[in-house]
Write an enzyme that holds these catalytic residues in place. Structure first.
Site, PDB file in Angstrom:
ATOM      1  N   CYS A  88      23.288   6.382  72.891  1.00  0.00           N
ATOM      2  CA  CYS A  88      22.613   7.457  72.152  1.00  0.00           C
ATOM      3  C   CYS A  88      21.127   7.120  71.975  1.00  0.00           C
ATOM      4  CB  CYS A  88      23.329   7.742  70.839  1.00  0.00           C
ATOM      5  SG  CYS A  88      22.854   9.349  70.112  1.00  0.00           S
ATOM      6  N   HIS A 192      28.461   9.245  72.886  1.00  0.00           N
ATOM      7  CA  HIS A 192      29.021   8.156  72.073  1.00  0.00           C
ATOM      8  C   HIS A 192      30.363   7.705  72.661  1.00  0.00           C
ATOM      9  CE1 HIS A 192      26.256   8.193  68.610  1.00  0.00           C
ATOM     10  NE2 HIS A 192      26.110   9.481  68.900  1.00  0.00           N
ATOM     11  N   GLU A 194      32.271   5.351  71.693  1.00  0.00           N
ATOM     12  CA  GLU A 194      33.209   4.993  70.624  1.00  0.00           C
ATOM     13  C   GLU A 194      33.842   6.220  69.975  1.00  0.00           C
ATOM     14  OE1 GLU A 194      29.348   5.687  68.462  1.00  0.00           O
ATOM     15  OE2 GLU A 194      29.979   4.939  70.428  1.00  0.00           O
TER      16      GLU A 194
END
Length: 212
Positions: A88, A192, A194
């Protein structure tokens, strides 16, 4: 083997670290995941991850405020060839300059700028929040298996590299928008991992086993 997740006060570091621990275990790659702001720990790490959320300028300034860290990153990534992943805003600060609430210098690993996201379709809102489908260009080991997969975005600015060859993947959001950049031993993703469920875990798994 150690992966340093760099803590400069920006990003959901624990989620990234936990996801890296999970994929390292699943891939059978013994890795110690360390969340750290210590330049000496970063210097000794075998892989580096730079997450980031928020504004480009604040993140760039916070990174510069950590004693010795930028110099260590230059040495380890640009000279020693340690595998590096930016996430990001951690990807965006790899650019030469960011134009978010002013003009701010980045690491300049990618010649180019971070500019406001401006989809051609007026019905598309900014920020882009949610899932979008990756279009991977030239094959890359870290992006293996990601072409056509949905990943999670949350951003109002986008990187525009000067050299189109630095763009590894895009998404369609009122036109092609940069989703991943990379060259040599470093790669950055706008989305992202995650938060991207199976696709994100696959990317992180690819990273922990990547030998540039």
């Amino acid at each position: 083997m150690t992966i340093a997740v760099i803590d400069y006060g920006s990003g959901n570091l624990r989620s990234a670290a936990k996801a890296l621990e999970r994929v390292a275990a699943e891939r059978g790659v013994p890795q110690e995941i360390v969340v750290t702001a210590d330049a000496e720990i970063v210097r000794r790490a075998d892989r580096l991850v730079l997450p980031g959320v928020g504004a480009f300028g604040a993140c760039s300034d916070a990174l510069a405020a950590l004693p010795g860290l930028r110099e260590v990153l230059e040495q380890r990534v640009r000279k020693d060839g340690v595998p590096f992943l930016g996430i990001c805003v951690g990807m965006q600060v790899m650019a030469g300059v960011g134009h978010e609430h002013g003009d701010f210098l980045g690491l300049d690993w990618v010649h180019g700028a971070v500019v406001p996201l401006a989809p051609a379709d007026p019905d598309l809102v900014v920020p882009q929040m949610g899932w979008n489908t990756l279009a991977v260009g030239e094959a890359h080991p870290v992006l293996d298996g990601l072409d056509g997969q949905d990943v999670y975005f949350a951003h109002s600015y986008v990187m525009v590299p000067a050299d189109p060859a630095d763009v590894l993947a895009t998404v369609d959001y009122g036109g092609a928008q940069t989703a991943a950049v990379g060259s040599g031993n470093w790669i950055g993703v706008q989305f992202h991992p995650e938060k991207s469920q199976a696709a994100g875990l696959r990317l992180l798994g690819n990273f922990v086993t990547w030998t540039p």
